[in-house]
Design a protein around this motif. Sequence first.
Motif, PDB file in Angstrom:
ATOM      1  N   GLU A   1      11.822   0.862   2.634  1.00  0.00           N
ATOM      2  CA  GLU A   1      10.900   0.032   2.666  1.00  0.00           C
ATOM      3  C   GLU A   1      10.397  -0.446   1.387  1.00  0.00           C
ATOM      4  O   GLU A   1      10.337  -1.806   1.041  1.00  0.00           O
ATOM      5  N   VAL A   2      10.150   0.426   0.462  1.00  0.00           N
ATOM      6  CA  VAL A   2       9.620   0.341  -0.763  1.00  0.00           C
ATOM      7  C   VAL A   2      10.733  -0.550  -1.753  1.00  0.00           C
ATOM      8  O   VAL A   2      10.437  -1.361  -2.396  1.00  0.00           O
ATOM      9  N   GLU A   3      12.010  -0.186  -1.679  1.00  0.00           N
ATOM     10  CA  GLU A   3      12.918  -0.817  -2.259  1.00  0.00           C
ATOM     11  C   GLU A   3      13.058  -2.182  -1.856  1.00  0.00           C
ATOM     12  O   GLU A   3      13.450  -3.077  -2.539  1.00  0.00           O
ATOM     13  N   MET A   4      13.060  -2.485  -0.528  1.00  0.00           N
ATOM     14  CA  MET A   4      13.297  -3.754  -0.145  1.00  0.00           C
ATOM     15  C   MET A   4      12.095  -4.671  -0.598  1.00  0.00           C
ATOM     16  O   MET A   4      12.401  -5.981  -0.816  1.00  0.00           O
ATOM     17  N   VAL A   5      10.889  -4.205  -0.698  1.00  0.00           N
ATOM     18  CA  VAL A   5       9.828  -5.170  -1.020  1.00  0.00           C
ATOM     19  C   VAL A   5       9.466  -5.227  -2.500  1.00  0.00           C
ATOM     20  O   VAL A   5       8.883  -6.050  -3.254  1.00  0.00           O
ATOM     21  N   ARG A   6      10.140  -4.290  -3.325  1.00  0.00           N
ATOM     22  CA  ARG A   6       9.811  -3.984  -4.747  1.00  0.00           C
ATOM     23  C   ARG A   6      10.079  -5.206  -5.521  1.00  0.00           C
ATOM     24  O   ARG A   6       9.282  -5.793  -6.306  1.00  0.00           O
ATOM     25  N   THR A   7      11.346  -5.861  -5.303  1.00  0.00           N
ATOM     26  CA  THR A   7      11.644  -7.014  -6.237  1.00  0.00           C
ATOM     27  C   THR A   7      10.851  -8.173  -5.982  1.00  0.00           C
ATOM     28  O   THR A   7      10.310  -8.835  -7.111  1.00  0.00           O
ATOM     29  N   VAL A   8      10.458  -8.633  -4.633  1.00  0.00           N
ATOM     30  CA  VAL A   8       9.515  -9.457  -4.402  1.00  0.00           C
ATOM     31  C   VAL A   8       8.167  -9.486  -5.031  1.00  0.00           C
ATOM     32  O   VAL A   8       7.487 -10.251  -5.633  1.00  0.00           O
ATOM     33  N   VAL A   9       7.543  -8.213  -4.678  1.00  0.00           N
ATOM     34  CA  VAL A   9       6.273  -7.851  -5.164  1.00  0.00           C
ATOM     35  C   VAL A   9       6.323  -7.969  -6.880  1.00  0.00           C
ATOM     36  O   VAL A   9       5.158  -8.337  -7.440  1.00  0.00           O
TER      37      VAL A   9
ATOM     38  N   GLU B   1      -1.296 -10.647 -12.227  1.00  0.00           N
ATOM     39  CA  GLU B   1      -2.681  -9.930 -11.491  1.00  0.00           C
ATOM     40  C   GLU B   1      -1.644  -8.674 -10.778  1.00  0.00           C
ATOM     41  O   GLU B   1      -0.577  -8.472 -10.613  1.00  0.00           O
ATOM     42  N   LEU B   2      -2.857  -7.816 -10.365  1.00  0.00           N
ATOM     43  CA  LEU B   2      -2.300  -6.771  -9.273  1.00  0.00           C
ATOM     44  C   LEU B   2      -1.829  -7.139  -8.015  1.00  0.00           C
ATOM     45  O   LEU B   2      -2.588  -7.795  -7.325  1.00  0.00           O
ATOM     46  N   VAL B   3      -0.717  -6.977  -7.546  1.00  0.00           N
ATOM     47  CA  VAL B   3      -0.399  -7.289  -6.335  1.00  0.00           C
ATOM     48  C   VAL B   3      -0.036  -6.014  -5.380  1.00  0.00           C
ATOM     49  O   VAL B   3       0.761  -5.163  -5.961  1.00  0.00           O
ATOM     50  N   HIS B   4      -0.310  -5.998  -4.050  1.00  0.00           N
ATOM     51  CA  HIS B   4      -0.149  -4.541  -3.353  1.00  0.00           C
ATOM     52  C   HIS B   4      -0.125  -5.064  -2.011  1.00  0.00           C
ATOM     53  O   HIS B   4      -0.326  -5.859  -1.427  1.00  0.00           O
ATOM     54  N   VAL B   5       1.118  -4.293  -1.442  1.00  0.00           N
ATOM     55  CA  VAL B   5       1.354  -4.226   0.169  1.00  0.00           C
ATOM     56  C   VAL B   5       1.021  -3.189   0.908  1.00  0.00           C
ATOM     57  O   VAL B   5       1.159  -2.065   0.060  1.00  0.00           O
ATOM     58  N   SER B   6       0.301  -3.432   1.564  1.00  0.00           N
ATOM     59  CA  SER B   6      -0.463  -2.216   2.776  1.00  0.00           C
ATOM     60  C   SER B   6       0.082  -2.329   4.037  1.00  0.00           C
ATOM     61  O   SER B   6       0.142  -3.265   4.562  1.00  0.00           O
ATOM     62  N   ARG B   7       0.228  -1.222   4.761  1.00  0.00           N
ATOM     63  CA  ARG B   7       0.681  -1.386   6.127  1.00  0.00           C
ATOM     64  C   ARG B   7      -0.392  -0.487   6.899  1.00  0.00           C
ATOM     65  O   ARG B   7      -1.309   0.240   6.487  1.00  0.00           O
ATOM     66  N   LEU B   8      -0.781  -1.120   8.128  1.00  0.00           N
ATOM     67  CA  LEU B   8      -1.792  -0.708   8.863  1.00  0.00           C
ATOM     68  C   LEU B   8      -1.331   0.568   9.711  1.00  0.00           C
ATOM     69  O   LEU B   8      -0.525   0.608  10.263  1.00  0.00           O
ATOM     70  N   GLN B   9      -2.202   1.615   9.517  1.00  0.00           N
ATOM     71  CA  GLN B   9      -1.844   2.960  10.254  1.00  0.00           C
ATOM     72  C   GLN B   9      -3.219   3.112  11.096  1.00  0.00           C
ATOM     73  O   GLN B   9      -4.141   3.327  10.604  1.00  0.00           O
ATOM     74  N   GLY B  10      -3.219   2.895  12.157  1.00  0.00           N
ATOM     75  CA  GLY B  10      -4.560   2.680  13.050  1.00  0.00           C
ATOM     76  C   GLY B  10      -5.281   1.732  12.218  1.00  0.00           C
ATOM     77  O   GLY B  10      -4.673   0.536  12.376  1.00  0.00           O
TER      78      GLY B  10
ATOM     79  N   TYR C   1       3.490  -0.506  -1.559  1.00  0.00           N
ATOM     80  CA  TYR C   1       4.097  -0.691  -2.670  1.00  0.00           C
ATOM     81  C   TYR C   1       3.042  -1.474  -3.575  1.00  0.00           C
ATOM     82  O   TYR C   1       2.429  -2.478  -2.905  1.00  0.00           O
ATOM     83  N   HIS C   2       2.861  -1.423  -4.871  1.00  0.00           N
ATOM     84  CA  HIS C   2       2.031  -2.351  -5.699  1.00  0.00           C
ATOM     85  C   HIS C   2       2.514  -2.445  -6.967  1.00  0.00           C
ATOM     86  O   HIS C   2       3.303  -1.442  -7.333  1.00  0.00           O
ATOM     87  N   ALA C   3       2.241  -3.335  -7.954  1.00  0.00           N
ATOM     88  CA  ALA C   3       2.770  -3.793  -9.017  1.00  0.00           C
ATOM     89  C   ALA C   3       1.707  -4.343  -9.938  1.00  0.00           C
ATOM     90  O   ALA C   3       0.903  -5.282  -9.292  1.00  0.00           O
ATOM     91  N   GLU C   4       1.695  -4.251 -11.255  1.00  0.00           N
ATOM     92  CA  GLU C   4       0.837  -4.754 -12.094  1.00  0.00           C
ATOM     93  C   GLU C   4       1.937  -5.270 -13.303  1.00  0.00           C
ATOM     94  O   GLU C   4       1.822  -4.456 -14.361  1.00  0.00           O
ATOM     95  N   GLN C   5       2.499  -6.545 -13.201  1.00  0.00           N
ATOM     96  CA  GLN C   5       3.477  -6.693 -14.224  1.00  0.00           C
ATOM     97  C   GLN C   5       2.823  -7.841 -15.087  1.00  0.00           C
ATOM     98  O   GLN C   5       3.112  -9.112 -15.101  1.00  0.00           O
TER      99      GLN C   5
ATOM    100  N   SER D   1      -1.811  -8.608  -0.772  1.00  0.00           N
ATOM    101  CA  SER D   1      -3.032  -9.103  -1.565  1.00  0.00           C
ATOM    102  C   SER D   1      -2.798  -9.204  -2.942  1.00  0.00           C
ATOM    103  O   SER D   1      -1.982  -8.383  -3.461  1.00  0.00           O
ATOM    104  N   ILE D   2      -3.403 -10.010  -3.630  1.00  0.00           N
ATOM    105  CA  ILE D   2      -3.538 -10.462  -5.016  1.00  0.00           C
ATOM    106  C   ILE D   2      -4.936  -9.989  -5.263  1.00  0.00           C
ATOM    107  O   ILE D   2      -5.814 -10.816  -4.885  1.00  0.00           O
ATOM    108  N   ALA D   3      -5.172  -9.047  -6.147  1.00  0.00           N
ATOM    109  CA  ALA D   3      -6.463  -8.684  -6.484  1.00  0.00           C
ATOM    110  C   ALA D   3      -6.674  -8.977  -8.201  1.00  0.00           C
ATOM    111  O   ALA D   3      -6.031  -8.721  -8.731  1.00  0.00           O
ATOM    112  N   TYR D   4      -7.991  -9.777  -8.222  1.00  0.00           N
ATOM    113  CA  TYR D   4      -8.260 -10.044  -9.784  1.00  0.00           C
ATOM    114  C   TYR D   4      -9.715  -9.904 -10.154  1.00  0.00           C
ATOM    115  O   TYR D   4     -10.575 -10.178  -9.214  1.00  0.00           O
ATOM    116  N   PRO D   5      -9.892  -9.884 -11.352  1.00  0.00           N
ATOM    117  CA  PRO D   5     -11.147  -9.567 -11.962  1.00  0.00           C
ATOM    118  C   PRO D   5     -12.220 -11.110 -11.527  1.00  0.00           C
ATOM    119  O   PRO D   5     -11.515 -11.948 -11.762  1.00  0.00           O
TER     120      PRO D   5
END
Length: 266
Positions: free
Chosen positions: A78-86, A95-104, A111-115, A214-218
């Motif tokens: 899963e991480v490898e599949m989404v890594r390139t896009v993120v 900015e910071l981009v992160h993918v989160s999965r719902l567990q409950g 996966y998250h990236a700050e490029q 999500s994209i998070a930014y100051p």
Amino acid sequence: MSTIAKALQLLDLFSDSQPQMGLSDAQRLTGRDKATVHRHLSALEEAGFLEQDASTRAYRLGPALTRLAGMRARTVPEVEMVRTVVDTLSRTAGELVHVSRLQGFDLVDVYHAEQHDHPVRVSFDAYGLPPLFATSSGKAYLAYSPGGVLDLALADPRTWLPGAEAPDKGALLTELKSIARRGYARNRDALRLGVSSVAIPVFDAAARATATCSIAYPTSRGGNAAETRLARLLMSHGCDITEAMGGAVPPDVQSIWTPSRERAAS
């Protein structure tokens, strides 16, 4: 909730800020009777999911989790599949981009990236479990989930802001409808002062919301203009993110995410 689920739920109590805890701590945090909590902790220790410090008698996460986490990383790409896009999205957004999965009702980091090279960054705890209603990711998920999910989430105090009362359902429904029409959720200084974010749902193969991006930014980086730019960028990559995770975006959502000029050209 089954006995097994209640026992495994104790693992979510551990974090960077609380890597160890005793029986009394676990009992206080769960609100369950001490005998039941002790039985669950002992079962988790026996299975290797927890281990107990011989001197303090405090529990900490055990070696079985390391083995399972490593196995998942090797066998579930899963991480490898989404890594390139993120990574691409982060470089473009700056900015910071992160993918989160719902567990409950927990948002678990995929996966998250700050490029980017900005000196002012949004700090990100990959192991923290932010409350659902305090995040743009949580609201994006709820906006595209069946109505009954909202009632279940409201009934769980862990989804609320720490120390706050339960969110107002009427106000939430109005906000979630706006998110569904707009195509993305937004937060400004809700979870942490000085941090804003925009988020979209990620869908599974049955076109059900199952994760978020999500994209998070100051907040100081810009106001409405920054939000609009980043939201458009995020939505333009929405289909790519969902497809990278093996899902399918519902046609009505895809229509919202696709700029009108692209629809006209197709």
